[in-house]
Scaffold this motif. Structure first.
Motif, PDB file in Angstrom:
ATOM      1  N   SER A   1       0.859  -1.274   0.111  1.00  0.00           N
ATOM      2  CA  SER A   1       0.134  -0.003   0.111  1.00  0.00           C
ATOM      3  C   SER A   1       0.956   1.270   0.129  1.00  0.00           C
ATOM      4  CB  SER A   1      -1.110  -0.100   1.171  1.00  0.00           C
ATOM      5  OG  SER A   1      -1.907  -0.850   1.085  1.00  0.00           O
ATOM      6  N   LEU A   2       2.019   0.927   0.631  1.00  0.00           N
ATOM      7  CA  LEU A   2       2.835   2.635   0.841  1.00  0.00           C
ATOM      8  C   LEU A   2       3.515   2.873  -0.799  1.00  0.00           C
ATOM      9  CD1 LEU A   2       4.838   1.518   4.186  1.00  0.00           C
ATOM     10  CD2 LEU A   2       3.300   3.493   3.699  1.00  0.00           C
ATOM     11  N   ARG A   3       3.666   1.838  -1.454  1.00  0.00           N
ATOM     12  CA  ARG A   3       4.182   1.841  -2.641  1.00  0.00           C
ATOM     13  C   ARG A   3       2.820   2.343  -3.749  1.00  0.00           C
ATOM     14  NH1 ARG A   3       7.514  -2.442  -1.328  1.00  0.00           N
ATOM     15  NH2 ARG A   3       9.884  -1.844  -1.216  1.00  0.00           N
ATOM     16  N   GLU A   4       2.000   1.490  -3.522  1.00  0.00           N
ATOM     17  CA  GLU A   4       0.565   2.005  -4.309  1.00  0.00           C
ATOM     18  C   GLU A   4      -0.024   3.550  -4.114  1.00  0.00           C
ATOM     19  OE1 GLU A   4      -4.251   1.037  -4.793  1.00  0.00           O
ATOM     20  OE2 GLU A   4      -2.843  -0.417  -3.618  1.00  0.00           O
ATOM     21  N   ILE A   5       0.442   4.177  -3.136  1.00  0.00           N
ATOM     22  CA  ILE A   5       0.222   5.602  -2.945  1.00  0.00           C
ATOM     23  C   ILE A   5       1.373   6.372  -3.075  1.00  0.00           C
ATOM     24  CG2 ILE A   5      -1.756   5.030  -1.414  1.00  0.00           C
ATOM     25  CD1 ILE A   5      -0.034   6.073   1.181  1.00  0.00           C
ATOM     26  N   ASP A   6       2.321   5.757  -3.250  1.00  0.00           N
ATOM     27  CA  ASP A   6       3.607   6.389  -3.545  1.00  0.00           C
ATOM     28  C   ASP A   6       3.863   7.316  -2.379  1.00  0.00           C
ATOM     29  OD1 ASP A   6       6.115   7.212  -4.936  1.00  0.00           O
ATOM     30  OD2 ASP A   6       5.016   8.782  -6.023  1.00  0.00           O
ATOM     31  N   TYR A   7       3.800   6.864  -1.344  1.00  0.00           N
ATOM     32  CA  TYR A   7       4.093   7.608   0.097  1.00  0.00           C
ATOM     33  C   TYR A   7       5.443   8.299   0.120  1.00  0.00           C
ATOM     34  CZ  TYR A   7       4.098   8.618   5.037  1.00  0.00           C
ATOM     35  OH  TYR A   7       4.647   9.252   6.324  1.00  0.00           O
ATOM     36  N   LYS A   8       5.612   9.500   0.352  1.00  0.00           N
ATOM     37  CA  LYS A   8       6.779  10.349   0.470  1.00  0.00           C
ATOM     38  C   LYS A   8       7.355  10.835   1.685  1.00  0.00           C
ATOM     39  CE  LYS A   8       7.313  10.207  -4.358  1.00  0.00           C
ATOM     40  NZ  LYS A   8       8.396   9.463  -4.917  1.00  0.00           N
ATOM     41  N   GLY A   9       6.318  10.434   2.748  1.00  0.00           N
ATOM     42  CA  GLY A   9       6.600  10.899   3.894  1.00  0.00           C
ATOM     43  C   GLY A   9       7.710   9.908   4.914  1.00  0.00           C
ATOM     44  N   VAL A  10       7.722   9.919   6.181  1.00  0.00           N
ATOM     45  CA  VAL A  10       8.480   9.084   7.098  1.00  0.00           C
ATOM     46  C   VAL A  10       7.673   7.887   7.349  1.00  0.00           C
ATOM     47  CG1 VAL A  10      10.422   9.220   8.891  1.00  0.00           C
ATOM     48  CG2 VAL A  10      10.313  11.016   7.235  1.00  0.00           C
ATOM     49  N   VAL A  11       8.332   6.817   7.555  1.00  0.00           N
ATOM     50  CA  VAL A  11       7.564   5.933   8.167  1.00  0.00           C
ATOM     51  C   VAL A  11       8.618   5.659   9.599  1.00  0.00           C
ATOM     52  CG1 VAL A  11       7.052   3.330   8.485  1.00  0.00           C
ATOM     53  CG2 VAL A  11       6.687   4.635   6.206  1.00  0.00           C
ATOM     54  N   SER A  12       7.947   6.115  10.661  1.00  0.00           N
ATOM     55  CA  SER A  12       8.873   5.980  12.065  1.00  0.00           C
ATOM     56  C   SER A  12       8.573   5.095  12.833  1.00  0.00           C
ATOM     57  CB  SER A  12       8.948   7.463  12.639  1.00  0.00           C
ATOM     58  OG  SER A  12       9.662   8.462  11.910  1.00  0.00           O
ATOM     59  N   MET A  13       9.560   4.205  13.419  1.00  0.00           N
ATOM     60  CA  MET A  13       9.397   3.190  14.370  1.00  0.00           C
ATOM     61  C   MET A  13       9.114   4.074  15.788  1.00  0.00           C
ATOM     62  SD  MET A  13       9.468   0.011  15.719  1.00  0.00           S
ATOM     63  CE  MET A  13       9.981  -0.570  14.080  1.00  0.00           C
TER      64      MET A  13
END
Length: 276
Positions: free
Chosen positions: A236-248
């Motif tokens: 899904s992250l790739r499908e929406i072309d997410y440009k933000g940060v994914v933070s643990m």
């Protein structure tokens, strides 16, 4: 030639003959995990100073950190802010946002926007009281600084999920969106992969972790050991072309989070590589 020596020579010959095939075993091009900006939510290292935190992030190759107010108080001067930025930069880390900051009055909202303005971020992670939403939207319009509201799950805190943000804000173009906590989404019984796609215009920041159960009883767990299937999330992250940060955001083991964080970051990178 003695038998033992013959075996050694034969083995060496096989190694030399196969040397030309080693290239096929090496990584060529970029990795799948290069597609996603992996960061750390400051709460993870709440019991460590900023330099200790930066050192640990550098050792893991993590380049993004959300800066909490125990490292940078809301009344910090620009000089203090420059010092924090320089500390992060010296370890190759971008202190890309601030927060979460909780806002219970208009004065709190004013102070937090001024804080973010001095630091120079395009958005901060904030949690205004419900009655302050309209005022927060006005401040976004006045300053150009957006607000990512952290979702808190089923524990009774404000904004349990993204649906409450949508209900109160109504329009994603107003500059008030979500810092979507994926672990809390799962604890709410929600489908994270679908939310990412359906509400992509609302999502400015993401906090990620695994959970022990898909219910209110769920607790933070090392990624790959808990109940969450991260493969559809990666897709899904790739499908929406997410440009933000994914933070643990790893709440577990506050005095010694690093082993769990390392395991989780490594697992997430592996998922991203395998699902590209």
């Amino acid at each position: 030639m003695k038998t033992g020596l013959k075996k050694i020579v034969a083995a060496a010959a096989l190694l030399l003959a196969g040397a030309g095939g080693l290239q096929a075993q090496l990584v060529s091009g970029s990795r799948g995990s290069d597609d996603v900006k992996i960061g750390i939510a400051g709460y993870t290292y709440r019991n460590f100073d900023l330099e200790q935190t930066c050192r640990m992030l550098q050792d893991m190759g993590v380049k993004y950190l959300s800066v909490k107010d125990w490292w940078l108080p809301l009344d910090a001067t620009e000089l203090q802010m420059d010092s924090v930025k320089q500390m992060c930069a010296s370890y190759g880390i971008d202190g890309y946002t601030l927060g979460p900051v909780y806002m219970h009055s208009k004065a709190d909202v004013d102070k937090t926007f001024a804080y973010a303005g001095r630091y120079g971020v395009p958005f901060f992670i904030g949690v205004p009281d419900y009655e302050l939403i309209d005022y927060t939207i006005e401040k976004v319009k006045d300053t150009g600084i957006k607000v990512a509201i952290h979702t808190h799950g089923p524990d009774g805190a404000a904004f349990p999920d993204i649906y409450k943000i949508v209900e109160l804000v109504k329009d994603p173009s107003l500059g008030v969106g979500a810092c979507l906590d994926l672990g809390h989404c799962v604890r709410m019984g929600q489908n994270v992969a679908e939310i990412l796609v359906d509400y992509k215009d609302w999502i400015y920041d993401i906090h990620i972790k695994d959970e022990t159960a898909p219910t209110k009883a769920g607790q933070t767990w090392e990624m790959g050991r808990g109940v969450i299937d991260f493969r559809p999330i990666a897709k899904s992250l790739r499908e929406i072309d997410y440009k933000g940060v994914v933070s643990m955001e790893f709440e577990k083991n506050g005095n010694d989070p690093n082993p769990g964080v390392r395991e989780s970051i490594g697992y997430f990178r592996g998922i991203l590589d395998a699902t590209r």
